[in-house]
Enzyme design. Structure first.
Site, PDB file in Angstrom:
ATOM      1  N   ASP A   1       0.845  -1.192   0.000  1.00  0.00           N
ATOM      2  CA  ASP A   1       0.000   0.000   0.000  1.00  0.00           C
ATOM      3  C   ASP A   1       0.884   1.247   0.000  1.00  0.00           C
ATOM      4  OD1 ASP A   1      -3.226   0.482   0.900  1.00  0.00           O
ATOM      5  OD2 ASP A   1      -1.857   2.187   1.067  1.00  0.00           O
TER       6      ASP A   1
ATOM      7  N   HIS B   1      -7.073  -5.617   2.339  1.00  0.00           N
ATOM      8  CA  HIS B   1      -5.882  -5.095   2.999  1.00  0.00           C
ATOM      9  C   HIS B   1      -5.364  -6.183   3.939  1.00  0.00           C
ATOM     10  CE1 HIS B   1      -6.826  -0.774   2.034  1.00  0.00           C
ATOM     11  NE2 HIS B   1      -8.044  -1.252   1.989  1.00  0.00           N
TER      12      HIS B   1
ATOM     13  N   HIS C   1     -10.653  -5.340  -3.217  1.00  0.00           N
ATOM     14  CA  HIS C   1      -9.311  -5.581  -2.670  1.00  0.00           C
ATOM     15  C   HIS C   1      -9.404  -5.877  -1.184  1.00  0.00           C
ATOM     16  CE1 HIS C   1     -10.160  -1.251  -2.388  1.00  0.00           C
ATOM     17  NE2 HIS C   1      -9.458  -1.264  -1.269  1.00  0.00           N
TER      18      HIS C   1
HETATM   19  P1  5GP Z   1      -9.743   1.477   0.185  1.00  0.00           P
HETATM   20  O1  5GP Z   1      -9.784   2.770   0.949  1.00  0.00           O
HETATM   21  O2  5GP Z   1     -10.456   1.600  -1.146  1.00  0.00           O
HETATM   22  O3  5GP Z   1     -10.174   0.276   0.960  1.00  0.00           O
HETATM   23  O4  5GP Z   1      -8.211   1.206  -0.095  1.00  0.00           O
HETATM   24  C1  5GP Z   1      -7.507   1.729  -1.158  1.00  0.00           C
HETATM   25  C2  5GP Z   1      -6.058   1.639  -0.790  1.00  0.00           C
HETATM   26  O5  5GP Z   1      -5.272   1.826  -1.939  1.00  0.00           O
HETATM   27  C3  5GP Z   1      -5.619   2.701   0.229  1.00  0.00           C
HETATM   28  O6  5GP Z   1      -5.085   2.067   1.393  1.00  0.00           O
HETATM   29  C4  5GP Z   1      -4.576   3.522  -0.531  1.00  0.00           C
HETATM   30  O7  5GP Z   1      -3.495   3.925   0.291  1.00  0.00           O
HETATM   31  C5  5GP Z   1      -4.130   2.560  -1.607  1.00  0.00           C
HETATM   32  N1  5GP Z   1      -3.693   3.223  -2.816  1.00  0.00           N
HETATM   33  C6  5GP Z   1      -4.335   4.234  -3.463  1.00  0.00           C
HETATM   34  N2  5GP Z   1      -3.658   4.582  -4.570  1.00  0.00           N
HETATM   35  C7  5GP Z   1      -2.564   3.773  -4.620  1.00  0.00           C
HETATM   36  C8  5GP Z   1      -1.475   3.669  -5.543  1.00  0.00           C
HETATM   37  O8  5GP Z   1      -1.360   4.375  -6.539  1.00  0.00           O
HETATM   38  N3  5GP Z   1      -0.528   2.736  -5.254  1.00  0.00           N
HETATM   39  C9  5GP Z   1      -0.609   1.939  -4.161  1.00  0.00           C
HETATM   40  N4  5GP Z   1       0.385   1.052  -3.977  1.00  0.00           N
HETATM   41  N5  5GP Z   1      -1.622   1.992  -3.285  1.00  0.00           N
HETATM   42  C10 5GP Z   1      -2.583   2.910  -3.506  1.00  0.00           C
END
Ligand code: 5GP
Ligand code: ZN
Length: 114
Positions: free
Chosen positions: A30, A102, A100
């Site tokens: 992440d 985590h 996804h």
């Molecule tokens: P969500 O909030 O949708 O459950 O998680 C999305 C995750 O993707 C977040 O933890 C954020 O830090 C990660 N993320 C967003 N953009 C990018 C990116 O460009 N590269 C990486 N490696 N992680 C990302």
């Protein structure tokens, strides 16, 4: 999906630090880690959220959960434990609309807070 950030990461159009890859899933660090280990695991097909899971595509989730202990053991935090999180939709705090999970480890998480 043309505009999907994680589809672009899977295709290599956006760089990422790969942790694991096979025919069905891709895992990468992440960009904004919430723990010493914070890996995002995604299916290699576009599924927008947990709301779109069906009998036909749930095999991707099964594979993701097979991969979880492999990664945790490989990186050395399996024994101490970890937390696996899926955020779904607005109330779930989902920001990227590609299913996804985590995988977070290396520190203790409290339940229900923290
Ligand atoms: P969500 O909030 O949708 O459950 O998680 C999305 C995750 O993707 C977040 O933890 C954020 O830090 C990660 N993320 C967003 N953009 C990018 C990116 O460009 N590269 C990486 N490696 N992680 C990302
Ligand atoms: Zn996608």
């Amino acid at each position: 999906m043309e505009d999907c950030l994680f589809c672009k990461i899977i295709k290599g159009e956006i760089p990422s630090t790969k942790v694991y890859e096979d025919d069905m899933v891709y895992a990468f660090n992440d960009i904004e880690p919430q723990a010493p280990y914070h890996i995002v695991i995604v299916p290699k097909i576009h599924i927008s959220s947990a709301n779109e899971l069906t009998e036909e595509n749930s095999k991707y989730v099964a594979r993701i959960f097979e991969v979880v202990p492999k990664i945790a053991k490989e990186l050395g935090f399996a024994e101490n434990g970890y937390r696996v999180i899926n955020n779904c939709g607005e109330d779930g705090g989902q920001t990227v609309k590609h299913l996804h999970f985590h995988l977070t480890g290396g520190r203790q998480f409290l339940w229900p807070a923290g």
